[in-house]
Design a protein around this motif. Structure first.
Motif, PDB file in Angstrom:
ATOM      1  N   ALA A  59       0.835  -1.204   0.000  1.00  0.00           N
ATOM      2  CA  ALA A  59       0.000   0.000   0.000  1.00  0.00           C
ATOM      3  C   ALA A  59       0.870   1.255   0.000  1.00  0.00           C
ATOM      4  O   ALA A  59       0.598   2.218  -0.724  1.00  0.00           O
ATOM      5  CB  ALA A  59      -0.930  -0.016   1.219  1.00  0.00           C
ATOM      6  N   ALA A  60       1.964   1.232   0.792  1.00  0.00           N
ATOM      7  CA  ALA A  60       2.846   2.401   0.849  1.00  0.00           C
ATOM      8  C   ALA A  60       3.486   2.645  -0.507  1.00  0.00           C
ATOM      9  O   ALA A  60       3.561   3.779  -0.985  1.00  0.00           O
ATOM     10  CB  ALA A  60       3.917   2.172   1.917  1.00  0.00           C
ATOM     11  N   ARG A  61       3.930   1.593  -1.150  1.00  0.00           N
ATOM     12  CA  ARG A  61       4.571   1.745  -2.446  1.00  0.00           C
ATOM     13  C   ARG A  61       3.584   2.299  -3.471  1.00  0.00           C
ATOM     14  O   ARG A  61       3.928   3.097  -4.331  1.00  0.00           O
ATOM     15  CB  ARG A  61       5.069   0.369  -2.891  1.00  0.00           C
ATOM     16  CG  ARG A  61       5.728   0.403  -4.239  1.00  0.00           C
ATOM     17  CD  ARG A  61       6.011  -0.988  -4.752  1.00  0.00           C
ATOM     18  NE  ARG A  61       6.631  -0.822  -6.045  1.00  0.00           N
ATOM     19  CZ  ARG A  61       7.929  -0.823  -6.253  1.00  0.00           C
ATOM     20  NH1 ARG A  61       8.758  -1.024  -5.274  1.00  0.00           N
ATOM     21  NH2 ARG A  61       8.407  -0.625  -7.464  1.00  0.00           N
ATOM     22  N   TRP A  62       2.332   1.833  -3.393  1.00  0.00           N
ATOM     23  CA  TRP A  62       1.321   2.218  -4.371  1.00  0.00           C
ATOM     24  C   TRP A  62       0.759   3.608  -4.079  1.00  0.00           C
ATOM     25  O   TRP A  62       0.145   4.237  -4.921  1.00  0.00           O
ATOM     26  CB  TRP A  62       0.188   1.185  -4.374  1.00  0.00           C
ATOM     27  CG  TRP A  62      -0.490   1.018  -5.687  1.00  0.00           C
ATOM     28  CD1 TRP A  62      -1.095   1.996  -6.431  1.00  0.00           C
ATOM     29  CD2 TRP A  62      -0.651  -0.201  -6.436  1.00  0.00           C
ATOM     30  NE1 TRP A  62      -1.625   1.470  -7.574  1.00  0.00           N
ATOM     31  CE2 TRP A  62      -1.366   0.123  -7.610  1.00  0.00           C
ATOM     32  CE3 TRP A  62      -0.286  -1.538  -6.224  1.00  0.00           C
ATOM     33  CZ2 TRP A  62      -1.709  -0.836  -8.572  1.00  0.00           C
ATOM     34  CZ3 TRP A  62      -0.627  -2.474  -7.176  1.00  0.00           C
ATOM     35  CH2 TRP A  62      -1.325  -2.127  -8.337  1.00  0.00           C
ATOM     36  N   GLY A  63       0.917   4.054  -2.832  1.00  0.00           N
ATOM     37  CA  GLY A  63       0.357   5.350  -2.464  1.00  0.00           C
ATOM     38  C   GLY A  63      -1.126   5.285  -2.156  1.00  0.00           C
ATOM     39  O   GLY A  63      -1.836   6.294  -2.240  1.00  0.00           O
ATOM     40  N   LEU A  64      -1.624   4.097  -1.815  1.00  0.00           N
ATOM     41  CA  LEU A  64      -3.019   3.951  -1.389  1.00  0.00           C
ATOM     42  C   LEU A  64      -3.002   3.471   0.064  1.00  0.00           C
ATOM     43  O   LEU A  64      -2.058   2.813   0.487  1.00  0.00           O
ATOM     44  CB  LEU A  64      -3.742   2.940  -2.282  1.00  0.00           C
ATOM     45  CG  LEU A  64      -3.998   3.449  -3.703  1.00  0.00           C
ATOM     46  CD1 LEU A  64      -4.384   2.305  -4.639  1.00  0.00           C
ATOM     47  CD2 LEU A  64      -5.093   4.515  -3.701  1.00  0.00           C
ATOM     48  N   SER A  65      -4.037   3.800   0.811  1.00  0.00           N
ATOM     49  CA  SER A  65      -3.903   3.547   2.250  1.00  0.00           C
ATOM     50  C   SER A  65      -4.123   2.093   2.656  1.00  0.00           C
ATOM     51  O   SER A  65      -3.638   1.679   3.697  1.00  0.00           O
ATOM     52  CB  SER A  65      -4.821   4.479   3.034  1.00  0.00           C
ATOM     53  OG  SER A  65      -6.033   4.655   2.366  1.00  0.00           O
ATOM     54  N   HIS A  66      -4.863   1.317   1.831  1.00  0.00           N
ATOM     55  CA  HIS A  66      -5.158  -0.058   2.248  1.00  0.00           C
ATOM     56  C   HIS A  66      -4.855  -1.059   1.143  1.00  0.00           C
ATOM     57  O   HIS A  66      -5.238  -0.839  -0.005  1.00  0.00           O
ATOM     58  CB  HIS A  66      -6.636  -0.214   2.611  1.00  0.00           C
ATOM     59  CG  HIS A  66      -7.096   0.769   3.629  1.00  0.00           C
ATOM     60  ND1 HIS A  66      -6.948   0.574   4.984  1.00  0.00           N
ATOM     61  CD2 HIS A  66      -7.673   1.985   3.491  1.00  0.00           C
ATOM     62  CE1 HIS A  66      -7.423   1.619   5.629  1.00  0.00           C
ATOM     63  NE2 HIS A  66      -7.868   2.495   4.749  1.00  0.00           N
ATOM     64  N   ALA A  67      -4.216  -2.155   1.523  1.00  0.00           N
ATOM     65  CA  ALA A  67      -4.079  -3.307   0.631  1.00  0.00           C
ATOM     66  C   ALA A  67      -4.643  -4.515   1.357  1.00  0.00           C
ATOM     67  O   ALA A  67      -4.465  -4.648   2.575  1.00  0.00           O
ATOM     68  CB  ALA A  67      -2.621  -3.539   0.258  1.00  0.00           C
ATOM     69  N   VAL A  68      -5.345  -5.364   0.629  1.00  0.00           N
ATOM     70  CA  VAL A  68      -5.950  -6.563   1.204  1.00  0.00           C
ATOM     71  C   VAL A  68      -5.461  -7.754   0.383  1.00  0.00           C
ATOM     72  O   VAL A  68      -5.819  -7.888  -0.797  1.00  0.00           O
ATOM     73  CB  VAL A  68      -7.489  -6.472   1.156  1.00  0.00           C
ATOM     74  CG1 VAL A  68      -8.124  -7.730   1.753  1.00  0.00           C
ATOM     75  CG2 VAL A  68      -7.984  -5.222   1.887  1.00  0.00           C
ATOM     76  N   GLY A  69      -4.649  -8.589   0.972  1.00  0.00           N
ATOM     77  CA  GLY A  69      -4.112  -9.755   0.261  1.00  0.00           C
ATOM     78  C   GLY A  69      -5.198 -10.781   0.025  1.00  0.00           C
ATOM     79  O   GLY A  69      -6.032 -11.047   0.897  1.00  0.00           O
ATOM     80  N   CYS A  70      -5.200 -11.366  -1.181  1.00  0.00           N
ATOM     81  CA  CYS A  70      -6.221 -12.349  -1.569  1.00  0.00           C
ATOM     82  C   CYS A  70      -5.528 -13.577  -2.153  1.00  0.00           C
ATOM     83  O   CYS A  70      -4.319 -13.587  -2.360  1.00  0.00           O
ATOM     84  CB  CYS A  70      -7.145 -11.780  -2.640  1.00  0.00           C
ATOM     85  SG  CYS A  70      -7.987 -10.277  -2.163  1.00  0.00           S
ATOM     86  N   GLY A  71      -6.334 -14.571  -2.457  1.00  0.00           N
ATOM     87  CA  GLY A  71      -5.794 -15.820  -2.986  1.00  0.00           C
ATOM     88  C   GLY A  71      -5.231 -15.689  -4.390  1.00  0.00           C
ATOM     89  O   GLY A  71      -4.322 -16.425  -4.784  1.00  0.00           O
ATOM     90  N   ASN A  72      -5.754 -14.768  -5.182  1.00  0.00           N
ATOM     91  CA  ASN A  72      -5.339 -14.608  -6.578  1.00  0.00           C
ATOM     92  C   ASN A  72      -5.982 -13.336  -7.139  1.00  0.00           C
ATOM     93  O   ASN A  72      -6.806 -12.698  -6.464  1.00  0.00           O
ATOM     94  CB  ASN A  72      -5.766 -15.838  -7.409  1.00  0.00           C
ATOM     95  CG  ASN A  72      -7.243 -16.146  -7.226  1.00  0.00           C
ATOM     96  OD1 ASN A  72      -8.090 -15.383  -7.661  1.00  0.00           O
ATOM     97  ND2 ASN A  72      -7.547 -17.236  -6.531  1.00  0.00           N
TER      98      ASN A  72
END
Ligand SMILES: *Cc1c(COP(=O)(O)O)cnc(C)c1O
Length: 390
Positions: A59-72
């Motif tokens: 998320a930090a690299r992308w500049g968005l506040s949230h990343a949610v890891g998923c299966g694919n």
């Protein structure tokens, strides 16, 4: 003549492959083994600190506040659409030229895909989207794809979003770090979806994906949906999925692959620049780069006039492997006959069909050497099968 008398076979050069996962392993072995040791000895294997740390780093690299890891990546798109409130049977505007997963995710989320044609670069035609949205003002959902690693025009995408009040899941599976104009892909849609399938620019050692968003409630719904729709332990608020990024892939991605992504992208760009300078456009024509796109060259697509299969066989004889992305426009795929309702197809999709019929993907990956790139260029330029060179 006995076997031992045979003259030695001429040395054949190693084949030029589409992806070199063994070379990648040589590059990442130490860090990947460290990650394995850390996860194994931690005793936490699912949705623990490694997934959280990777989500934060991504998320930090992308500049968005949230990343949610998923299966694919497929699930990331489906979860994104559901988190944005897609209603059953609701229309989702999308592209006919992409991995089938883009459309499959729309169907699995309960949407009804509508296809408009692509532009000359092979990405969804934003003018055609605009026209569709004018005609069908109740349409709320769009899934554009930054195909081949190129960025759509993000200022125009934002204009579409704002004029039509759209909810957008940007399919960034092929385009992590691509920029369009002065901004990165994934920053116009309310959700960006990405895949860590091994061939992708940020590939794991297995399946994985993530969605990114700046909106906390969307992130919270996505976290619930990826984990059986739980709001708390054994409290199920939604009919969710099991689609969790696992600790081991998250640790390997964060320690071994994310730190190399800039280097890998630079290597892909060098290969692309060499191809573009060296390929004879009278033989094969690289697909044009979309205006304003600073792409990350997930693929290197060219159009081959004449007999595509013969061209690919010519390269294969010279030890060069190629791909086709994608030979069948999505609305023509047999599986769609099993969709709950008919898909909508606007017009005859002439550009998507022309690209599907004549596109060939040349090898491009971070470990491709200069000599291999020159071999590919020479082999392409030596092709005499097309109508341009009798
Ligand atoms: C790879 C890909 C997907 C699906 O990702 P998976 O991780 O394989 O499910 C979706 N869209 C595009 C454009 C892709 O290239």
């Amino acid at each position: 003549m006995s076997a031992t008398d045979r003259p030695p076979a001429p040395a054949r050069p190693e084949p030029v492959v589409l992806n070199d996962f063994r070379a990648q392993w040589e590059r990442i072995r130490g860090r990947a083994q460290g990650a394995l040791e850390r996860v194994g000895s931690s005793g936490r294997l699912i949705l623990g600190p490694e997934v959280a740390a990777f989500e934060t780093a991504l998320a930090a690299r992308w500049g968005l506040s949230h990343a949610v890891g998923c299966g694919n990546g497929l699930d990331a798109i489906e979860i994104g659409l559901r988190a944005l409130g897609l209603a059953p049977g609701e229309t989702v505007l999308t592209t006919p030229l992409s991995a089938f997963a883009t459309t499959l995710a729309i169907l699995r989320a309960g949407g009804r895909p509508a296809f408009v044609d692509v532009d000359e670069s092979g990405l969804v035609d934003l003018d055609a989207c605009e026209e569709f949205l004018r005609r069908r003002p109740r349409t709320r959902f769009l899934v554009p794809v930054h195909l081949y690693g190129h960025a759509l025009d993000l200022a125009r995408l934002q204009g579409l979003r704002d004029r039509h009040g759209l909810r957008i899941v940007e399919d960034c599976a092929q385009a992590i770090d691509a920029r369009g104009g002065d901004r990165g892909v994934g920053t116009v849609g309310q959700v960006a979806a990405v895949s860590f399938y091994p061939t992708k620019n940020l590939g794991a050692l297995g399946d994985g994906g993530a969605l990114l968003t700046a909106d906390p409630p969307i992130a919270a719904r996505a976290r619930s949906l990826r984990d059986y729709g739980q709001s708390g332990r054994y409290r199920h608020e939604h009919l969710g999925l099991n689609s969790r990024l696992d600790e081991l892939q998250a640790a390997i991605l964060r320690d071994a692959l994310l730190p190399l992504l800039d280097e890998f992208t630079a290597a892909r760009r060098r290969v692309a620049a060499r191809y573009r300078a060296g390929l004879d456009p009278a033989v094969v024509r690289p697909l044009p780069i979309p205006a304003g796109s600073e792409g990350v060259w997930h693929l290197f697509p060219v159009l081959v006039p004449g007999d595509r299969a013969a061209f690919r066989a010519h390269l294969e004889l010279l030890g060069i492997l190629t791909g086709e992305h994608y030979p069948v426009p999505i609305p023509d795929q047999a599986a769609l006959s099993a969709a709950p309702g008919p898909c909508e197809v606007v017009g005859g999709l002439p550009r998507a069909r022309a690209i599907a019929a004549s596109e060939v993907s040349l090898p491009i990956h971070p470990f491709l050497g200069d000599a291999e790139v020159e071999r590919v260029i020479d082999a392409c330029n030596a092709w005499r099968g097309g109508p341009c060179t009798p």
